[in-house]
Design a protein around this motif. Structure first.
Motif, short mmCIF file in Angstrom:
data_model
loop_
_atom_site.label_atom_id
_atom_site.label_comp_id
_atom_site.label_asym_id
_atom_site.label_seq_id
_atom_site.Cartn_x
_atom_site.Cartn_y
_atom_site.Cartn_z
N ASP A 136 7.07 1.34 -14.88
CA ASP A 136 7.51 1.09 -13.50
C ASP A 136 7.31 -0.36 -13.10
O ASP A 136 8.07 -0.90 -12.29
CB ASP A 136 6.74 1.98 -12.52
CG ASP A 136 7.09 3.45 -12.65
OD1 ASP A 136 8.22 3.76 -13.10
OD2 ASP A 136 6.25 4.30 -12.30
N LEU A 137 6.29 -1.00 -13.66
CA LEU A 137 5.97 -2.37 -13.26
C LEU A 137 6.68 -3.43 -14.09
O LEU A 137 6.87 -4.55 -13.61
CB LEU A 137 4.45 -2.60 -13.35
CG LEU A 137 3.57 -1.72 -12.44
CD1 LEU A 137 2.13 -2.19 -12.54
CD2 LEU A 137 4.05 -1.75 -11.00
N LEU B 20 8.97 0.64 2.37
CA LEU B 20 9.43 0.77 0.99
C LEU B 20 9.76 2.20 0.58
O LEU B 20 10.10 2.43 -0.58
CB LEU B 20 8.37 0.21 0.04
CG LEU B 20 7.93 -1.24 0.29
CD1 LEU B 20 6.82 -1.62 -0.68
CD2 LEU B 20 9.12 -2.20 0.16
N GLY B 21 9.67 3.14 1.50
CA GLY B 21 9.92 4.52 1.12
C GLY B 21 8.75 5.06 0.32
O GLY B 21 7.59 4.81 0.65
N ARG B 22 9.03 5.78 -0.75
CA ARG B 22 7.97 6.41 -1.56
C ARG B 22 7.80 5.66 -2.88
O ARG B 22 8.75 5.49 -3.65
CB ARG B 22 8.33 7.87 -1.84
CG ARG B 22 7.30 8.64 -2.66
CD ARG B 22 7.75 10.08 -2.90
NE ARG B 22 6.85 10.78 -3.78
CZ ARG B 22 5.72 11.36 -3.42
NH1 ARG B 22 5.37 11.34 -2.14
NH2 ARG B 22 4.95 12.00 -4.29
N CYS B 23 6.57 5.21 -3.13
CA CYS B 23 6.25 4.57 -4.41
C CYS B 23 4.73 4.48 -4.54
O CYS B 23 3.99 4.94 -3.67
CB CYS B 23 6.89 3.17 -4.51
SG CYS B 23 6.28 1.95 -3.34
N THR B 24 4.26 3.90 -5.63
CA THR B 24 2.82 3.76 -5.87
C THR B 24 2.30 2.47 -5.24
O THR B 24 3.06 1.59 -4.85
CB THR B 24 2.52 3.73 -7.37
OG1 THR B 24 3.11 2.54 -7.94
CG2 THR B 24 3.07 4.96 -8.09
N GLY C 106 0.82 -1.20 0.00
CA GLY C 106 0.00 0.00 0.00
C GLY C 106 0.85 1.25 0.00
O GLY C 106 2.03 1.21 0.36
N SER C 107 0.24 2.34 -0.42
CA SER C 107 0.93 3.63 -0.49
C SER C 107 -0.01 4.71 0.00
O SER C 107 -1.15 4.80 -0.46
CB SER C 107 1.35 3.92 -1.94
OG SER C 107 1.81 5.24 -2.08
N ARG C 108 0.45 5.50 0.94
CA ARG C 108 -0.36 6.59 1.49
C ARG C 108 -0.13 7.85 0.66
O ARG C 108 0.76 8.63 0.93
CB ARG C 108 0.00 6.81 2.95
CG ARG C 108 -0.33 5.60 3.82
CD ARG C 108 0.18 5.75 5.23
NE ARG C 108 -0.14 4.57 6.03
CZ ARG C 108 0.31 4.35 7.26
NH1 ARG C 108 1.11 5.23 7.84
NH2 ARG C 108 -0.04 3.26 7.91
N LEU D 214 4.23 7.46 1.00
CA LEU D 214 4.85 6.54 1.95
C LEU D 214 4.25 5.15 1.76
O LEU D 214 3.03 4.99 1.76
CB LEU D 214 4.59 7.03 3.37
CG LEU D 214 5.32 6.31 4.50
CD1 LEU D 214 6.79 6.65 4.47
CD2 LEU D 214 4.71 6.72 5.85
N ALA D 215 5.11 4.15 1.58
CA ALA D 215 4.61 2.83 1.19
C ALA D 215 5.20 1.71 2.04
O ALA D 215 6.26 1.84 2.65
CB ALA D 215 4.93 2.57 -0.29
N GLY D 216 4.47 0.60 2.07
CA GLY D 216 4.92 -0.58 2.80
C GLY D 216 4.31 -1.82 2.20
O GLY D 216 3.35 -1.76 1.40
#
Length: 223
Positions: A90-91, A39-43, A10-12, A17-19
């Motif tokens: 990106d994917l 995971l830092g910042r991502c989609t 998920g990404s907020r 901010l992602a995890g």
């Protein structure tokens, strides 16, 4: 060896901010590994793929050969099955990496599960985002499960309660707000996750102490 892998990401802010969360279980439902990864910042979709890859690597490392993968991302399920093309730049590399790891299993299959059927992986992903770092609930590679360690995320009503707690307030986990308390190498079951997150964040800054975001108690690691 057969096992079931459930992952979530998920990404907020998307991106933000992602995890990612990973849960690996054997046929009897016994946990072979659980972890949340910061995971830092991502989609959202990048987080989903990165969580999947972490889970696949864990499964390979503990000797799984026959793997059932259960995801709540219909997009990734259909991409892995070849029903959807991977169009995102990106994917594409993450898809290729995931397929490469999958090639190491003798058998694998993937199925879609509704979000409510993937709650533990979602919980672990959010724990990692809350803490701002990886949170390992159980990893055989780290020498087994820390005795009595229970990682759980508070619901929104409990989060709102933080603002009403004052100096010296009672903590539902048995700690006293506004005072010092220590955390040994192995925390007790049910110990407040907000205090644990504060401790982890402090250690990430190279400090020995932090402040619980729920009750205001100062927390330090003993020893």
């Amino acid at each position: 060896m057969r096992a079931t892998l459930q992952t979530d990401g998920g990404s907020r802010g998307n991106p933000g901010l992602a995890g990612a969360g990973v849960v690996l279980m054997d046929d009897d439902g016994t946990a072979l590994g659980e972890a949340g990864y910061f995971l830092g910042r991502c989609t959202n979709n990048v987080a989903e793929y990165r969580g999947l890859i972490r889970g696949l690597e864990l499964a390979r490392s503990v000797g799984v050969t026959d793997l059932l993968i259960r995801l709540d991302s219909e997009l990734i399920v259909k991409q892995l099955r070849g029903e959807y093309r991977v169009k995102s730049a990106d994917l594409k590399p993450l898809f290729a990496e995931a397929k490469g790891v999958l090639g190491g299993f003798s058998a694998w299959r993937v199925e879609h599960v509704r979000r409510e059927g993937n709650r533990r992986a979602d919980e672990l992903a959010n724990l990692a985002m809350d803490a701002g770092r990886d949170v390992v609930a159980y990893s055989p590679l780290a020498g087994g499960k820390p005795e009595g360690m229970v990682l759980e995320r508070k619901d929104e009503s409990e989060r709102e309660e933080r603002g009403r707690l004052v100096e010296g307030a009672s903590c539902r986990h048995g700690q006293a707000g506004g005072v010092w308390f220590g955390v040994g190498p192995r925390v007790e079951a049910g110990w407040c996750v907000e205090g644990l997150a504060a401790l982890l964040a402090a250690r990430g800054r190279g400090e020995r102490e932090g402040v619980c975001g729920r009750c205001g108690g100062r927390v330090c690691r003993e020893g």
